[in-house]
Every structure is written in C-alpha cells, then in structure tokens.
Design a protein around this motif. Structure first.
Motif, PDB file in Angstrom:
ATOM      1  N   THR A  15       0.831  -1.206   0.000  1.00  0.00           N
ATOM      2  CA  THR A  15       0.000   0.000   0.000  1.00  0.00           C
ATOM      3  C   THR A  15       0.863   1.252   0.000  1.00  0.00           C
ATOM      4  O   THR A  15       0.643   2.184  -0.782  1.00  0.00           O
ATOM      5  CB  THR A  15      -0.931   0.008   1.234  1.00  0.00           C
ATOM      6  N   LEU A  18       2.666   1.746  -3.402  1.00  0.00           N
ATOM      7  CA  LEU A  18       1.758   2.216  -4.447  1.00  0.00           C
ATOM      8  C   LEU A  18       1.398   3.694  -4.254  1.00  0.00           C
ATOM      9  O   LEU A  18       1.309   4.442  -5.227  1.00  0.00           O
ATOM     10  CB  LEU A  18       0.500   1.349  -4.490  1.00  0.00           C
ATOM     11  N   THR A  67      -3.159   6.688 -12.104  1.00  0.00           N
ATOM     12  CA  THR A  67      -3.223   5.258 -11.852  1.00  0.00           C
ATOM     13  C   THR A  67      -4.593   4.881 -11.316  1.00  0.00           C
ATOM     14  O   THR A  67      -5.101   5.541 -10.417  1.00  0.00           O
ATOM     15  CB  THR A  67      -2.162   4.859 -10.807  1.00  0.00           C
ATOM     16  N   THR A  68      -5.173   3.817 -11.880  1.00  0.00           N
ATOM     17  CA  THR A  68      -6.442   3.280 -11.394  1.00  0.00           C
ATOM     18  C   THR A  68      -6.249   1.798 -11.109  1.00  0.00           C
ATOM     19  O   THR A  68      -5.856   1.030 -11.997  1.00  0.00           O
ATOM     20  CB  THR A  68      -7.558   3.446 -12.447  1.00  0.00           C
ATOM     21  N   GLN A  69      -6.511   1.389  -9.874  1.00  0.00           N
ATOM     22  CA  GLN A  69      -6.365  -0.020  -9.520  1.00  0.00           C
ATOM     23  C   GLN A  69      -7.510  -0.826 -10.122  1.00  0.00           C
ATOM     24  O   GLN A  69      -8.673  -0.487  -9.953  1.00  0.00           O
ATOM     25  CB  GLN A  69      -6.359  -0.180  -8.006  1.00  0.00           C
ATOM     26  N   ARG A  71      -7.413  -4.659 -10.179  1.00  0.00           N
ATOM     27  CA  ARG A  71      -7.650  -5.881  -9.402  1.00  0.00           C
ATOM     28  C   ARG A  71      -6.416  -6.258  -8.599  1.00  0.00           C
ATOM     29  O   ARG A  71      -5.319  -5.793  -8.864  1.00  0.00           O
ATOM     30  CB  ARG A  71      -8.094  -7.032 -10.287  1.00  0.00           C
ATOM     31  N   ILE A  72      -6.650  -7.138  -7.631  1.00  0.00           N
ATOM     32  CA  ILE A  72      -5.594  -7.665  -6.774  1.00  0.00           C
ATOM     33  C   ILE A  72      -5.722  -9.179  -6.785  1.00  0.00           C
ATOM     34  O   ILE A  72      -6.831  -9.708  -6.645  1.00  0.00           O
ATOM     35  CB  ILE A  72      -5.749  -7.148  -5.330  1.00  0.00           C
ATOM     36  N   VAL A  81      -0.866  -6.701  -8.106  1.00  0.00           N
ATOM     37  CA  VAL A  81      -1.809  -5.602  -8.248  1.00  0.00           C
ATOM     38  C   VAL A  81      -1.759  -5.168  -9.702  1.00  0.00           C
ATOM     39  O   VAL A  81      -0.687  -4.884 -10.239  1.00  0.00           O
ATOM     40  CB  VAL A  81      -1.433  -4.415  -7.330  1.00  0.00           C
ATOM     41  N   ASN A  83      -2.830  -2.350 -12.303  1.00  0.00           N
ATOM     42  CA  ASN A  83      -3.241  -0.950 -12.379  1.00  0.00           C
ATOM     43  C   ASN A  83      -3.322  -0.501 -13.829  1.00  0.00           C
ATOM     44  O   ASN A  83      -2.479  -0.892 -14.648  1.00  0.00           O
ATOM     45  CB  ASN A  83      -2.232  -0.037 -11.672  1.00  0.00           C
ATOM     46  N   ASP A  95      -2.260  -1.347 -19.022  1.00  0.00           N
ATOM     47  CA  ASP A  95      -2.511  -2.060 -17.768  1.00  0.00           C
ATOM     48  C   ASP A  95      -1.206  -2.728 -17.351  1.00  0.00           C
ATOM     49  O   ASP A  95      -0.648  -3.530 -18.094  1.00  0.00           O
ATOM     50  CB  ASP A  95      -3.607  -3.110 -17.935  1.00  0.00           C
ATOM     51  N   SER A  97       1.007  -4.908 -14.458  1.00  0.00           N
ATOM     52  CA  SER A  97       0.934  -5.879 -13.376  1.00  0.00           C
ATOM     53  C   SER A  97       2.142  -5.680 -12.470  1.00  0.00           C
ATOM     54  O   SER A  97       3.284  -5.714 -12.937  1.00  0.00           O
ATOM     55  CB  SER A  97       0.951  -7.287 -13.975  1.00  0.00           C
TER      56      SER A  97
END
Length: 116
Positions: A15, A18, A67-69, A71-72, A81, A83, A95, A97
């Motif tokens: 976290t 990022l 940046t847009t997340q 999925r995890i 993650v 983004n 996108d 990884s």
C-alpha cells in the motif's frame, strides 16, 4: 493453488509503495523495500538500495500519468496488483501488473516485477 482475487487489505509495504511511487516524492517509496531487494521493470533489473533509489527517482521524470487499480490477486508466494496507467506516453494507456514478493520477517518488498 490458482491465483485468487484478494478481498483483504493489501500488506502495508505494498500500500505504501503504491501511494508513494506516484506521489510528488517517489523516492520515499524506497523505505518499503528490503535492503537486498530486486526490481524488474521494462526489461531492466535493479538490485539493492542504491539501484532501486535511482530507479524510483527516474520513473517520475519520464511521464505524467494517473493510476487506477483494477484488481488484486494473491497466490502462495506473491501479491499482484494490476493498475491501469493513463498519461502522456506512447499509447496513452496501459494495464501494468505489479507482482510483489514480501520478506517474511520484515514485511518489506523483497522482489517487485512490473510487466504488461
């Protein structure tokens, strides 16, 4: 075991990385890495504190982006993650990884591989 979508919060080091890596002071993200960590980005490998600090400083100067997340995912050894990065670079959107492996004792990032 196959990768699963993670519903729990991300580990603190991930976290923090990022958040700091896209901040006005991305070099502060260095504190999230273990001393002998390895980063693989854009076909290049950066090993250890000095190399990772230089890589972090360089990444902010190349392009402006958001940046847009998306999925995890988590498996036995890593948290990934994905983004969406949009900005003033060729292609305008990609996108990426981010595959994080954490040091079991410190909880810091031991390895980070960034790929398309």
């Amino acid at each position: 075991m196959s990768p699963t979508t993670q519903s729990r919060p991300l580990p603190m080091a991930i976290t923090t990385y990022l958040e700091r890596s896209v901040s006005a002071k991305p070099a502060s993200a260095r504190a999230t890495f273990a001393e002998n960590a390895v980063v693989v980005d854009d076909g290049k490998t950066y090993t250890g504190e000095a190399a990772i600090a230089a890589w972090l400083a360089e990444t902010v100067t190349e392009f402006e982006y958001t940046t847009t997340q998306l999925r995890i995912e988590k498996d036995e050894t890593a948290t990934t993650v994905v983004n969406r990065i949009a900005g003033n670079f060729p292609g305008r959107s990609v996108d990426l990884s981010y595959r994080f492996e954490l040091d079991a004792e410190s909880g810091l990032i031991q390895a980070l591989t960034i790929s398309i």
